[in-house]
Structure formats: structure tokens, C-alpha cells
Scaffold this motif. Structure first.
Motif, PDB file in Angstrom:
ATOM      1  N   SER A 289       0.906  -2.847  -0.607  1.00 47.13           N
ATOM      2  CA  SER A 289       1.261  -1.758   0.287  1.00 47.13           C
ATOM      3  C   SER A 289       0.241  -1.603   1.408  1.00 47.13           C
ATOM      4  N   LEU A 290      -0.981  -2.071   1.150  1.00 43.71           N
ATOM      5  CA  LEU A 290      -2.015  -1.883   2.157  1.00 43.71           C
ATOM      6  C   LEU A 290      -1.920  -2.924   3.272  1.00 43.71           C
TER       7      LEU A 290
ATOM      8  N   ALA B 232      -1.095  -3.547  -7.148  1.00 38.41           N
ATOM      9  CA  ALA B 232      -0.088  -2.951  -6.281  1.00 38.41           C
ATOM     10  C   ALA B 232      -0.672  -2.590  -4.929  1.00 38.41           C
ATOM     11  N   ALA B 233      -1.968  -2.355  -4.913  1.00 34.85           N
ATOM     12  CA  ALA B 233      -2.567  -1.841  -3.690  1.00 34.85           C
ATOM     13  C   ALA B 233      -2.456  -2.793  -2.500  1.00 34.85           C
TER      14      ALA B 233
END
Lengths: 367, 212
Positions: free
Chosen positions: B201-202, B197-198
Motif C-alpha cells: 500500500s505504501l 502488507a505495508a
């Protein structure tokens, strides 16, 4: 008790409703005292462990009170701070999330028996806020809702740290709810009831009849899950300040941040009460049976109940101290360690525990 | 009397929340409407003195299943759905309206416009006398309906194993293809889901939400 459709015409029913309200207000006020006190303990106890002084200045006037008023100062500071809503946050959920975090904890508090049923002004008053026969399930049901506060808070605040914290928290809380549930099934099997008050009565004052002696593995699993469910160290990955700033509540400030604090400490307190109730005889005083206590108090049931209540709080205080103790003893888990502990160790152990207990209980009952 | 008033309040709220579930554009909001729906339904169960079912309702649906929904929504980082004009041809619409009215009419005729009261052997008083809610449910479930109960648990087990098998297949392929590039040993499988998921969004620096 409760609305049974017959109306509240009868005198006794009205008394019960009033008693319920009074009981709730008392427990509410009690729970509200927990966060400031615990914040103080959480600063002073590690100071003691690390040979520091900790906060010891803020008191009332010239009395320093070991810095006890520091928490009050902090609370006032938090409440009067300016409220900043981060840009791009989902406003509705940003405002609702702290409420979602707080309310399950207080609802669970309703099901715990705080003392033996007492006689007051000729009325019989049970000392749990609501007297339900499925207290166990009620507690599970509402503790499973606690995850919403954390999840929504992280999602709504439009921050990558918050989102990661929330994702971790929701995965963790779902994973540890299962062993938590499994750890309590043996207790239900042994005592044969879902009614918490009956479980306390069955445990009696004799220590060898307590849940912790009858189901030690259950207690072990419950204890570990207690820490995981409240997101406390060593399971505080949802906050993980070294990598996620402050995790799911990074973007919260002022009173909303205080609400998350409140939720965390109240649910710690409630789980401590629960551990004391289920595994350590609840309001039972060790080696002093209730009828003996009645003789001491001269037949005053309210006084006996009050003593039982204090005993329960003392037992819970031990667990509250344990929370702090563990926090300053064990380092934080890595995420994969947390998951493999939950799914590969606790879950099979819990299942085996349920199976063995069921076989033993059946053997005693039918053999 | 109190019960009737409460029932109507609960029923109205359930209807409103259900409409919310299907009309709201933001998936998280829809899921939260679903939670309130399930919660209010538990309220109706509790009003019928079925405490056991009420608690299980909250525990299983609101506390576990919808949490997983939200988890997935957050993981996929779903934005609000695009509004679409729903076109229902006139004949279909007519049929829909007529059947709805007919259904309501039949329901009113069957109940004489009154909310039904529990009839049969298991009235709240009888349940209390028999040893409480949980006891009665357990007795019926593990004697009369034992066979269907065990069969349904087999079904759930089947679904679980099937999903594990499907997930494993993909994983094996993915591991094979990425192993060449990775020199470091990958973290345990369970941590992948959050790690995945990181980047989403990053990469764009900001998590995109519906309200923007």
C-alpha cells in the motif's frame, strides 16, 4: 419471552414485552452516559497520578464540577463538526462501519443479568433484558462481531494508516478471542450452566464461592483478554498513535468518530459488567445473602433488585478504573510481543486451565 | 403465524444476500453479504428455539471464519473482479432450468406448500423439559455421535498440522534466501504478515479500492 409463535395474546406475555423494552431503554441510556464520564475520568485520573490538575474549568455557570462538563462540550463539538469523507473511500462501508462498531456492544448488554428476578405489580420480571439460557454463548457470538467495525472502518477509509490499524486490530481480536473463550470454559464446568443468571445465583454472597476464587487463572486470562478485545492500552496497537496517527479511525471525524468512541467505552463497560458478573458475584452483595437483603428492604423485591443493580455497577466501575489505571502504567506492546503472548502463553495456559479444571470437577463429581 | 411471517422474511433476505455474494464485484462487499447470510440463518435457528446452534452459528461462521476471509482480502488488497460474460450453451441452460423447476416442484409436493413443523421426539417443549438446548445437544453429541465427533476433530487437527507444515516449508526457503541480504535480525514470524502488507500500500502511495 420473545416471539414463540403463540402470539402475544396473553396478558403476561405483553407485560414481559413491555418490560423488555423498558429495560432496554434504561440500559441504553445508562450506557450512553459511560463515554462522557469515562473521558472525564480518563483525563482526571492520570492527572491525579501525575500530580497535574487536568481539565477543571468547564462547568455549569459558576459551579466548576471538577471540569465534568468538559466531556459534554467535547461531545457537542464532535457532533456539530463538519463531516468530511476522504477521497476514494468506499462510501457504503465508510458509513456503515461506525454502526457495526456500536451495535455488538449494545447487543451483549442484553444478556447480562442486572439483578435478582423481581416482583412488580404482581408480575415476575427477570432483570436481564432477554432471558436466554445460553447467555454465555450469546455474549461470545456478538463480541466476535465487534471486529467488523474496526476492520471495515480501516479498509473503507482508503488510507494506509487506517488499513494497517485495521489489519492489526483484526489479527489481534481474533487471536485474543480464543483465550477469552478458553478462560470461560472452566467457569461453565464449575457452575454447570451457560445461564449467566444461574451463575450469579450459584456464586452467592459468600466471597469464597465467587468465580475469582474458584478459577483464578481463568480470571487472569479473562482480564488480559478484556484489554486486548477492547483495543485498550497496553494492547492499543490498532490505534498506535506514535506510528499510525490514530489507526483505524484516522480518517473519521465528527459524529462518526464519536461513534467509535462510544463503541470503545460501551464495550469496555459491558466487559467490566461481565467480569463482575462472572468472577465477582454479579449483583450479589458480599456477605449479605439475598434473603437477608429482603428482610432489610421489608420484602420489597424491586428495592432489593435495585440495590443489587447498584452493587453490580459499582463492581463494574472498579474495572473501568482499572482500564484507566493500566493505560497510564504499562507501555504499549510491540506487535510480535502481542502475538507471542497470545498464542504462545495465553493459549497453552488456557488449555491447561481447562484440562485441570475438568479433571478436578470430574474427580469431585464422580470420585 | 408470527413464525411463518418471520420465516418468509428471513428466507427472502437470505436469498437476496446469497445472490449478492455471487454477483457483487467487490470481494469485501461479497464477504459482508456472506456475513448477513450467516446471521440471518442464525435467526432461523433461533426461531426454531435452537438457541445453542444459533449462537454457535454466529460465533463460528460470522465471528471467525468470515473475519479471516476479510483479513485475507485486505492483506492481498484485492480489487474488484473484472466482469466476465458467462456463456452457458443452450442445452445446459435448458437442463439447469428444468432441474430447478423440478426441484421446487418436488419440494412443494413434499411439504404440501406448508413450512414443515418440527416432528419427532425433540420438539421445543421436549427439549425444554429435558434440560435445555445445550444439554440435549451435548448429550446426543457425546454419547450417540461420540465416534464421528472425535473423528471429525481428528480431521481438523490433520488439516491444521498440514497447513503448518506447508507454511513452514515456504518459510524455511524464504528465510534462507533473504538471510544473506539481511544483517539485522528479522522480527518474529508473526509480525511478518502485517509488515508484508505495508509495502503494497505504501509503494503506490495510496490504497486502491473498488469505488475509484
Amino acid at each position: 419471552m420473545g416471539l414463540d409463535g403463540q402470539g402475544l395474546a396473553t396478558d403476561a406475555a405483553t407485560v414481559q414485552v413491555i418490560a423488555t423494552i423498558i429495560k432496554f431503554v434504561i440500559i441504553f441510556i445508562l450506557c450512553m452516559q459511560v463515554p462522557p464520564l469515562m473521558v472525564w475520568v480518563e483525563r482526571r485520573a492520570p492527572a491525579l497520578m501525575q500530580r497535574r490538575k487536568g481539565p477543571n474549568r468547564v462547568g455549569i455557570g459558576k459551579w466548576r464540577l471538577y471540569g465534568l462538563m468538559q466531556s459534554l462540550a467535547d461531545a457537542i463539538k464532535l457532533i456539530f463538526k463538519e463531516e468530511v469523507v476522504p477521497e476514494g473511500a468506499n462510501r457504503a462501508f465508510y458509513h456503515i462501519a461506525p454502526i457495526f462498531a456500536v451495535f455488538p456492544a449494545f447487543l451483549i448488554a442484553c444478556a447480562i443479568p442486572y439483578g435478582h428476578t423481581m416482583q412488580l405489580f404482581g408480575y415476575t420480571i427477570p432483570l436481564s433484558i432477554v432471558d436466554i439460557d445460553v447467555g454465555f454463548l450469546f455474549i461470545f457470538a456478538f463480541s466476535s462481531l465487534a471486529v467488523y467495525g474496526v476492520t471495515l472502518a480501516g479498509w473503507a477509509s482508503n488510507s494506509k494508516y487506517s488499513l494497517l490499524g485495521a489489519l492489526r486490530a483484526s489479527a489481534q481480536m481474533i487471536s485474543y478471542e480464543i483465550p477469552l473463550g478458553l478462560s470461560l470454559i472452566p467457569i461453565v464446568l464449575i457452575f454447570g450452566t451457560l445461564d449467566l443468571n444461574q451463575i450469579v445465583v450459584a456464586q452467592s454472597a459468600w466471597i469464597w464461592k465467587w468465580g475469582v476464587i474458584k478459577a483464578p487463572i481463568s480470571f487472569l486470562i479473562f482480564l488480559i483478554c478484556m484489554f486486548a478485545e477492547t483495543n485498550r492500552a497496553p494492547f492499543d496497537l490498532a490505534e498506535g498513535e506514535s506510528e499510525l496517527v490514530a489507526g483505524f479511525h484516522t480518517e473519521f471525524n465528527s459524529a462518526k468518530f464519536a461513534a467509535f468512541f462510544l463503541a470503545e467505552y460501551v464495550s469496555m463497560f459491558i466487559l467490566s459488567l461481565l467480569a463482575a458478573t462472572i468472577f465477582f458475584g454479579g449483583w450479589q452483595i458480599p456477605f449479605v445473602p439475598y434473603h437477608a437483603l429482603l428482610v432489610v428492604t421489608g420484602g420489597l423485591t424491586w428495592l432489593a433488585s435495585l440495590i443489587g443493580f447498584v452493587v453490580l455497577i459499582l463492581k463494574a466501575c472498579f474495572f473501568m478504573f482499572l482500564y484507566v489505571w493500566v493505560r497510564w502504567t504499562l507501555p504499549r506492546f510491540r506487535y510480535d510481543q502481542l502475538m507471542s503472548l497470545g498464542w504462545k502463553f495465553m493459549l497453552p495456559l488456557g488449555l491447561a486451565n481447562v484440562f485441570i479444571t475438568a479433571v478436578v470437577v470430574a474427580a469431585i463429581q464422580f470420585g | 403465524m408470527t413464525q411463518q411471517v418471520l420465516f418468509y422474511i428471513f428466507a427472502a433476505l437470505i436469498t437476496l444476500c446469497s445472490i449478492g455474494v455471487i454477483t457483487v464485484r467487490n470481494p469485501v462487499t461479497a464477504a459482508m453479504y456472506l456475513v448477513s447470510d450467516l446471521f440471518l440463518l442464525a435467526g432461523i435457528y433461533a426461531m426454531m428455539q435452537a438457541h445453542f446452534v444459533a449462537a454457535i452459528q454466529i460465533l463460528v461462521y460470522a465471528g471467525a471464519i468470515v473475519v479471516l476471509f476479510i483479513f485475507v482480502i485486505m492483506l492481498l488488497n484485492l480489487g474488484p473482479e473484472a466482469r466476465q460474460r458467462l456463456k452457458i450453451p443452450a442445452p445446459e441452460l435448458a437442463v439447469l432450468v428444468i432441474t430447478t423447476i423440478a426441484f421446487i416442484g418436488v419440494a412443494i409436493m413434499m411439504t404440501n406448500g406448508q413450512p414443515t413443523v418440527p416432528v419427532g421426539a425433540l420438539t421445543p417443549k421436549a427439549v425444554q423439559a429435558a434440560g435445555g438446548n445445550t444439554y440435549v445437544v451435548g448429550m446426543v453429541l457425546f454419547t450417540k455421535y461420540l465416534w464421528p465427533f472425535e473423528l471429525s476433530s481428528m480431521l481438523i487437527l490433520l488439516a491444521t498440522i498440514a497447513s503448518v507444515v506447508i507454511a513452514k516449508k515456504d518459510k524455511a526457503k524464504a528465510v534462507k534466501s533473504t538471510r544473506k541480504e539481511q544483517t539485522l535480525t528479522s522480527p518474529a514470524a508473526s509480525s511478518d504478515c502485517v509488515e508484508a502488507a505495508a509495502p503494497a500500500s505504501l509503494s503506490n502511495g495510496k490504497v486502491v479500492h473498488g469505488t475509484r
